[in-house]
Structures are given as C-alpha cells and as structure tokens.
Design an enzyme around this catalytic site. Structure first.
Site, PDB file in Angstrom:
ATOM      1  CE  LYS A  93      30.774 -22.528   6.125  1.00 20.83           C
ATOM      2  NZ  LYS A  93      31.578 -22.419   4.928  1.00 20.83           N
ATOM      3  CB  CYS A 125      27.749 -23.928   1.637  1.00 21.32           C
ATOM      4  SG  CYS A 125      28.905 -25.256   1.960  1.00 21.32           S
TER       5      CYS A 125
END
Ligand SMILES: NC(=O)c1ccc[n+]([C@@H]2O[C@H](COP(=O)([O-])OP(=O)(O)OC[C@H]3O[C@@H](n4cnc5c(N)ncnc54)[C@H](O)[C@@H]3O)[C@@H](O)[C@H]2O)c1
Length: 417
Positions: free
Chosen positions: A201, A255
């Site tokens: 991720k 993010c």
C-alpha cells in the site's frame, strides 16, 4: 449469518460497512462520534460520496446494519480508523491502538481482526501484541492486513471491483481473510504476508507521489520555456512506455501526501528519492502563490477567484488540500479581494464562497486550482476575451481548447500556461 464489525465509519469504513450489510452480513458499525452514529441510524450520511446514501438506505432497509459508539461481539472485526503522522512525520498509530483497546474486552479466541488503515510495516504484528498485553489468553485471535485502494468519488464501485492484497500474520489468518473478501470482491484476491501487504500500500502511493513530483517539476520547467505542461505530458505519454501523471497546485489528501512518510520514517537513509518527491510536491503551492502574486500586480486591487478548494476533483474533502492552503495564503498577502467557488461545500470559515456564475462575473483573475467536473463546461475563451486573466494549474483549459480545436486561452496569457 456471519457478524462483521467495522471500527471507524469514515470515507472507508462507512461504505465498507454498508456494502457488507447489503451482501448479507450482519454488520455493526462503530464510531466514536455519537452524532455520526445517530445520523447513520437515521439514514443520514456525513460525507460526500456518490451512491453512498442509497447504499446506506439499502443497508438499513435490509435490517443488517446498526451503528453504535462501542464495539460488540462479532466474528470479523475490520479496523478503518485514521493513521495520520505527527509533527515530525512520525506515524501516529494512536487511533489504531485505541481501536484495539476498545475491542479487547469483547474479542473471542475464534475472531479474525483485519486492519485496513494504511499503516507502517509491522503494524499488524503490533496490533496483536497490544491485544496480548491486555488479554494474554487471546493468543488464537487471527490478524490480517488488507489495504484499501479505493478512489474517493468512486468508492462504492471500487470496493467491489478492485483487486485486493491480503496478508495474514499466519497462513490461517490469510486464508480466512481471503475467504471473507471473496464474498464481495469481484477483483482478484491476492495473498501474501502482512508485512508485504503493508508495504504494498505504501509503495503504491509513494510511486504516485514521485511521479506527480516529476510532473510538478516538469510543469515549472515548462513555465520557464513558455510551454504548456499539459500538452507536453500528453505528447510524451504517446511513447509506449511513458506514463507521466498530471501536474497540479500540489499534492494533498490523507493518502499520497502522507503515506510516503511511513516508509521514509522507517528507512530515512535509504529513501532520498521519496524525500525529494515530498519536497517538490510540498513546495509547489508556494510556486503557485508566486505566479498569482505576479499576475495580481498587473491589476489594481483585483478580485481573484479561486476555483476549487478540495484536495482533488469532484469531492468535498479539504484535508491537506493545497488548493485551500493557496487560497488561504492569498488572503494574507493584500494583493486583492480573494473569493472562492467550491461546489461541494456550503461554508468555509476563512474564505468568501461564491456560486460559480457570480464568482466568474466578479473576478478579474480566475485561478483554477481543482479540475472539478462542474468547471469543465466553462467557456474559457469567452472569459478570456472579456479581459479576465485565467491561471490554470490543473490543465482543464487545455482539455477544453483541444475539444474546441482552439489554443488554450490560459496558454496565451502571462502566468501559468
Ligand atoms: N479515504 C480514502 O480515500 C482512503 C483510501 C485508502 C486508504 N485510506 C486509509 O483508511 C484509513 C481510514 O481513512 P478514512 O478516510 O476513512 O478516515 P476518516 O477520518 O474519514 O474516518 C475515520 C473514522 O474513524 C473514527 N474513529 C477514530 N478513532 C476511532 C476509534 N478508536 N473507534 C471507532 N471509531 C474511530 C472517526 O471518528 C472517523 O469517523 C486511514 O488509514 C486512511 O489512510 C483512506
């Protein structure tokens, strides 16, 4: 019927919980904000995400969804709480720690705990050790990590369609978590270890950050040469093995602007490239402000309209938004009257919000900071011909001019092309 408990009902947790309820799971949604919980039980959502209101209504209608402020017993527990960083860019895992602490009293040895929050490598193991400190007898609870890759604005669709990477601390945890995701995911379910899934991720978002940093750097080089960066990148991307992302006013959100730090913090000496990417992207808003300042000097106390405040197109999310920070900074410079149009929000403490038509009419300088769909049909050549200066930091006018087979009006102006 399996019971699934989702901890944290924000942009990730709420769509996940609502979707699972519509897929036949009995779902308990937990959030520490009592008003959020009350509203959800009454069918009201607190965030802007297309299709989510309908999904929640259908979840409530199925009788399978209940929101609450404290965890209950369940078979599977999914943790979707925030993972910001501290002032020194060190990951802040306090929300995860508090989530597992709140779960500790109700967990059973047969339960599966899945961490979805974006996390530094090793966090899933840490979560297990935090639990064992509180309840040493729970040494059979299974732990897995499954990162979320959805894009805001398409969350509901992508929750189903995206491929998922799943890594358990044990093989049993990996298999159980994979069996669970296969119940609602139509994309591929890919199995690995917890540590690999965690880094996967972070590596994805760090890749995007570096690629955008390159695009942002190129856009500043283009400006020096009087070249339209959006046209340049479009042309370079016709090379079969080149895919440069789009430049913009900076990188925001919770993010891409944050996740690279989780790698940098763990391996500072090994990550000069990631650090350079962060520096380039963090400095872009300053460059944008200077371009606007230079344009404002051509007018006497101009009205400067900032188009878009969110951190990316078609969402209401202002977290870490470069557009918002640029607009706010402009208000401190005494270079004109700063107004803003953000179609996805109704109020803003620090800025005068206008609707699109009124804002465009009043503005001398139009600064495009976010390429919302709501801005795609604006007739830029007409505004340009009316004497308004257009500074496009998103490429939206380039696309318009290509569609109209004309040159970008912004390209013919001073300031950013
Ligand atoms: N939003 C995205 O597009 C996105 C995409 C991929 C990954 N992620 C990751 O997913 C995680 C969640 O992000 P988000 O955007 O949904 O955050 P969010 O801030 O929208 O929602 C988090 C929710 O968790 C609640 N919460 C905090 N601590 C809690 C606790 N101890 N118990 C119960 N509820 C608690 C908060 O009140 C909030 O409603 C983060 O790690 C983020 O990096 C987000």
């Amino acid at each position: 019927m399996q019971t699934v408990q989702v901890i944290g009902l924000g942009y990730i947790g709420l769509p996940t919980a609502a979707l699972l309820a519509t897929k036949g799971f009995s779902v308990i949604g937990v959030d520490t904000q009592a008003n959020v919980v009350d509203n959800l039980n009454n069918g009201k959502i607190h965030l802007h995400e297309p299709g989510l209101d309908i999904l929640l209504k259908s979840a409530l209608g199925s009788g399978n969804f209940l929101a609450t402020t404290s965890p209950r017993c369940a078979d599977i527990h999914i943790i979707c709480v925030p993972t910001p960083f501290k002032n020194n860019h060190e990951p802040d895992l306090s929300y995860i720690q508090s989530a597992i602490s709140s779960l500790a009293p109700i967990l059973n040895n047969s339960d599966l705990v899945i961490l979805e929050s974006t996390s530094p490598v090793g966090t899933t193991l840490k979560v297990r050790s935090w639990l064992l400190e509180l309840r040493p007898e729970l040494n059979n609870v299974q732990f897995a990590y499954c990162p979320e890759r959805v894009i805001p604005g398409k969350t509901v669709l992508e929750l189903i369609e995206n491929d998922r990477v799943i890594g358990g601390i044990t093989t049993e945890a990996t298999t159980r978590a994979a069996d669970f995701y296969k119940c609602f995911v139509e994309g591929e379910v890919l199995l690995t270890t917890a540590k690999t899934a965690e880094l996967c991720k972070l590596a994805e978002n760090a890749y995007r950050d570096i690629n955008i940093a390159y695009a942002n750097e190129l856009s500043m080089v283009c400006d020096q040469f009087g070249i339209n960066p959006y046209e340049l990148i479009k042309l370079t991307n016709h090379h079969p093995r080149v895919n440069i992302l789009q430049p913009g006013p900076g990188v925001g959100g919770h993010c891409i602007a944050i996740d690279p730090w989780f790698i940098i913090d763990a391996a500072p000496k090994l990550t000069p490239l990631l650090q350079a990417g962060r520096t380039v992207n963090n400095k872009k808003p300053e460059w944008v402000v200077n371009k606007i300042k230079a344009s404002a000097q051509l007018f006497d106390q101009p009205t400067i309209l900032c188009l878009g405040l969110s951190y990316k197109a078609n969402i209401d999310d202002l977290r870490e938004s470069p557009a918002l920070s640029i607009a706010k900074q402009l208000t401190t410079l005494n270079i004109g009257d700063i107004i803003a149009c953000e179609p996805h929000i109704n109020t803003c403490d620090t800025l005068k919000l206008f609707d699109l038509k009124a804002g465009l009419e009043q503005a001398n300088i139009i600064v495009i900071l976010v390429n919302h769909d709501a801005f795609t049909h604006i007739n830029w050549p007409a505004l340009s011909n009316a004497g308004k200066q257009i500074l496009d930091f998103t490429g939206i006018t380039t696309n318009f001019s290509a569609a109209q087979n004309t040159r970008s009006p912004a390209f013919d102006h001073e300031g950013l092309k």
